[in-house]
Design an enzyme around this catalytic site. Structure first.
Site, mmCIF file in Angstrom:
data_model
loop_
_atom_site.group_PDB
_atom_site.id
_atom_site.type_symbol
_atom_site.label_atom_id
_atom_site.label_comp_id
_atom_site.label_asym_id
_atom_site.label_seq_id
_atom_site.Cartn_x
_atom_site.Cartn_y
_atom_site.Cartn_z
ATOM 1 N N PRO A 80 2.679 -1.047 -1.879
ATOM 2 C CG PRO A 80 4.672 -2.225 -2.038
ATOM 3 C CD PRO A 80 3.187 -2.374 -2.204
ATOM 4 C CB CYS A 81 2.525 4.359 -3.102
ATOM 5 S SG CYS A 81 3.207 5.469 -1.860
#
Length: 361
Positions: A80-81
């Site tokens: 995830p970012c």
């Protein structure tokens, strides 16, 4: 000998399943969600390691698998970012907003695979006017990898869903991979000059038409018809069993709301604008994960939300791929996954690149 793969942030294993289908040997999946373990291990001949990557070092991971740096051929994953900030990345790499993306880069550095494949949301390439994309590429290049990146839309690979994602692919000895191109159009009715020779996209009807109808809360395990198209033949190739086909247990008010929506229309809620009825003769919009045990999309002709099996079919998981755990986690797993048909195309592109290298040398 099969090429070995470790999947970081593996979830149910959509990336893993595509590589497995292409002939790679998936040896491990790593995720912090213990509830993903049974699904991952039941569908892959691999070990599930429950861990936050900040609580287990890559050396410890390799030791647990009796592997040394360089023994793993491919590291794959979709970190995830959310909230990624270059300010945090350059000054405090351990910042929670940045950790998972940078941790993937660190894992590649320590595991030393020949290849890596990293999946992410499309905006990772445009955040901060493209500076995040440049930062990610530069960090991989700094540890010795040549990097290619681009956007792939699942619908172009025969997935009955318009789902665009960013992919970064790197090679340790200088080969720059061209990302694969699909052979399916994005629309059944419109053709561009470059898409004219491509196949029509697969649709919601292609995904659902052989499945038995369900009332709210009902579950069935027998197919309604033999396979009616090549996509259904592909999904059913490993056996006759039908699992995970249970409709959400809607109340009458929810059923009434769905009944008031035509195909392609939003379900009439004051909030939850993403809830809509699917269109049978078109690909689905991007499937969402979501924490709720109800639904995001409604069936095009039945007044209910989708079963987990229908969600899985929109993602191109074969029917023998069984999901376990609470329905909320099954929805999370199906919504977050990389469609296996997209993953398989990436895996085959790596194999093709290696074959070309063998021929030229």
């Amino acid at each position: 000998m099969s090429r070995t793969v470790v999947d970081l942030f593996c979830g149910a294993g959509g990336l893993s399943h595509g590589f497995q289908s292409a002939g790679f040997d998936v040896v491990a999946g790593v995720d912090h969600e213990a509830k993903f373990a049974r699904t991952f291990e039941a569908n892959h001949d691999a070990t599930f390691v429950e861990a936050d990557l900040d609580s287990v070092t890559d050396a410890e991971l390799l030791a647990a698998l009796s592997l040394d740096p360089g023994d793993v051929d491919v590291v794959i994953g979709g970190p995830p970012c959310q909230g990624f900030s270059l300010a945090g990345a350059t000054t405090t790499p351990g910042d929670a907003r940045n950790f998972l993306l940078t941790q993937f880069i660190k894992a590649v550095y320590q595991i030393e695979p020949e290849w890596f494949v990293m999946e992410n949301v499309p905006r990772v390439r445009t955040m901060e006017d493209g500076a995040v994309r440049d930062y990610v590429r530069s960090q991989f290049e700094k540890i010795g990898y040549s990097v290619s990146d681009g956007l792939l839309n699942a619908v172009h690979f025969g997935v009955p869903q318009r789902r665009e994602r960013a992919f970064f692919v790197g090679h340790a000895t200088g080969r720059r991979l061209s990302l694969p191109e699909g052979r399916y159009r994005e629309s059944a009715t419109q053709k561009t000059l470059f898409e004219a020779q491509n196949d029509r996209p697969r649709t919601v009807s292609d995904a659902f038409s052989d499945l038995p109808s369900l009332d709210a809360g009902e579950s069935k395990t027998d197919y309604a018809t033999p396979p009616e198209c090549s996509y259904q033949e592909h999904l059913r190739r490993a056996g006759p069993d039908l699992a995970n086909h249970r409709a959400p247990a809607h109340g009458e008010s929810v059923i009434d709301r769905i009944a008031r929506a035509e195909q392609g229309e939003r379900i009439p809620y004051d909030t939850w604008s993403q809830k809509r009825r699917l269109t049978a003769d078109a690909p689905a919009p991007t499937l969402l994960a979501g924490p709720r045990p109800t639904y995001h999309f409604a069936h095009p002709t039945q007044d209910r939300g989708l079963s987990v099996r229908e969600r899985a079919r929109l993602q191109s998981f074969p029917d023998h791929f069984t999901f376990y755990g609470p329905v909320t986690k099954q929805r999370q797993m199906t919504g977050n996954a990389v469609p296996p048909l997209v993953s398989e195309a990436l895996a085959e592109a790596i194999l093709d690149a290696e074959s070309e290298e063998t021929v030229t040398t």
